[in-house]
Design a protein around this motif. Structure first.
Motif, short mmCIF file in Angstrom:
data_model
loop_
_atom_site.label_atom_id
_atom_site.label_comp_id
_atom_site.label_asym_id
_atom_site.label_seq_id
_atom_site.Cartn_x
_atom_site.Cartn_y
_atom_site.Cartn_z
N ASP A 27 13.36 -30.18 55.14
CA ASP A 27 13.67 -29.34 56.29
C ASP A 27 12.48 -28.51 56.76
O ASP A 27 12.53 -27.92 57.85
CB ASP A 27 14.84 -28.41 55.97
N THR A 78 11.08 -40.77 61.78
CA THR A 78 12.37 -41.45 61.91
C THR A 78 12.20 -42.75 62.69
O THR A 78 12.69 -43.81 62.27
CB THR A 78 13.38 -40.53 62.61
N ASP A 86 10.41 -36.54 64.03
CA ASP A 86 10.78 -37.42 65.13
C ASP A 86 10.00 -38.73 65.04
O ASP A 86 10.57 -39.82 65.16
CB ASP A 86 10.48 -36.75 66.47
N GLY A 137 23.32 -34.32 54.11
CA GLY A 137 23.26 -33.86 55.48
C GLY A 137 23.58 -34.91 56.51
O GLY A 137 23.55 -34.63 57.71
N ALA A 164 8.78 -30.60 63.31
CA ALA A 164 9.73 -31.36 64.13
C ALA A 164 9.09 -32.60 64.74
O ALA A 164 9.70 -33.68 64.78
CB ALA A 164 10.31 -30.46 65.22
N GLY A 180 22.76 -37.54 61.87
CA GLY A 180 22.24 -36.32 61.25
C GLY A 180 21.03 -35.82 62.00
O GLY A 180 20.64 -36.38 63.03
N THR A 181 20.44 -34.77 61.51
CA THR A 181 19.20 -34.28 62.11
C THR A 181 18.09 -35.29 61.82
O THR A 181 18.17 -36.07 60.86
CB THR A 181 18.79 -32.93 61.51
N PRO A 182 17.01 -35.28 62.63
CA PRO A 182 15.89 -36.16 62.31
C PRO A 182 15.34 -35.90 60.90
O PRO A 182 14.94 -36.85 60.21
CB PRO A 182 14.86 -35.81 63.39
N ALA A 227 20.45 -39.22 66.02
CA ALA A 227 20.12 -37.80 65.86
C ALA A 227 21.21 -36.98 66.53
O ALA A 227 21.89 -37.44 67.45
CB ALA A 227 18.76 -37.50 66.48
N GLU A 228 21.36 -35.77 66.07
CA GLU A 228 22.42 -34.92 66.61
C GLU A 228 22.20 -34.55 68.07
O GLU A 228 23.13 -34.10 68.74
CB GLU A 228 22.56 -33.67 65.74
N ASP A 229 20.97 -34.76 68.56
CA ASP A 229 20.71 -34.47 69.98
C ASP A 229 20.98 -35.67 70.87
O ASP A 229 20.72 -35.64 72.07
CB ASP A 229 19.27 -33.98 70.17
#
Length: 240
Positions: free
Chosen positions: A158, A169, A166, A227, A162, A210-212, A190-192
């Motif tokens: 975490d 991934t 990205d 996660g 960022a 999940g998040t990246p 991704a969650e976005d």
């Protein structure tokens, strides 16, 4: 000689990636500077490796990438690569710090020597893999960021930048796309709302969300999928 079709970090700006490597290296050096000899000898998150093994690998990887850019074999052999890591792993914390700092500076100078069209030449990495020279800075960025996590010194998935997660991934999705050892189709979300398809190229995919950072942790083998949510049990990923 193999192509980089399944092992291509897809360079964006090699000069920008070289700057990111410097920043990541500074974070790593600060963490290593806080370690004593006992901490360096303690186990890392990588099975069978102490933190000293991880640090030795990072230093020797920097020199190996200089070899790549210079047109020499990345490593003389797999055996010599492993022997160099075993040789250097027992170093003191101060010795590791100096080795990391010096090897990183040598690699940074090699990056600075590249310009324009020289980044577009083909170079050879390990096991006959070929790629553009422009991919090398991002390859090094991957090494520094993920092995910093592997040290187990408070830098976690975490905490990765960022922009890095990205890219990583997407990189890992390309790496596993059509991989013979990943027999299930997988859709990474991704969650976005962004998504990547990987694994088998036919069939209904297992959707993994999940998040990246969480996706990167799973794809790179740094987590077991914490996660993440999935439409079916998480597939077993090929070893890296």
């Amino acid at each position: 000689m193999t192509s980089p079709a399944h092992d291509n970090p897809a360079a964006e700006s090699p000069a920008a990636d070289a700057t990111a490597v410097r920043d990541a290296t500074e974070r790593l050096l600060a963490a290593v500077d806080a370690l004593d000899d006992a901490a360096v000898r303690a186990p890392s998150h990588l099975p069978g490796w102490t933190r000293g093994h991880v640090l030795a690998h990072l230093a020797r990887n920097a020199d190996a990438l200089i070899n790549v850019l210079s047109g020499r074999p990345m490593y003389v052999s797999g055996e010599s690569r492993d022997a160099d890591i075993e040789r250097d792993a027992p170093h003191t914390a101060a010795e590791h710090l100096e080795d990391l700092r010096a090897s990183a500076a040598r690699l940074d100078a090699a990056f600075a020597d590249e310009a324009g069209e020289s980044w577009q030449r083909t170079v050879e990495l390990r096991n006959g893999v070929t790629d553009l020279a422009a991919s090398v800075p991002f390859r090094r960025w991957i090494e520094v960021e993920l092995h910093h996590v592997d040290l187990g010194v408070g830098y976690a998935i975490d905490d990765l930048p960022a922009g890095f997660v990205d890219r990583e991934t997407a990189n890992m999705a390309r790496r596993f796309d059509g991989h013979p050892d990943l027999t299930e189709a997988v859709e990474l979300r991704a969650e976005d709302g962004r998504s990547w398809r990987t694994g088998a190229r036919t069939g209904e995919p297992v959707v993994v969300v999940g998040t990246p950072a969480a996706l990167t942790g799973w794809l790179t083998g740094r987590t077991t999928g914490s996660g993440l949510s999935a439409s079916a049990p998480l597939p077993s990923l090929p070893p890296l």
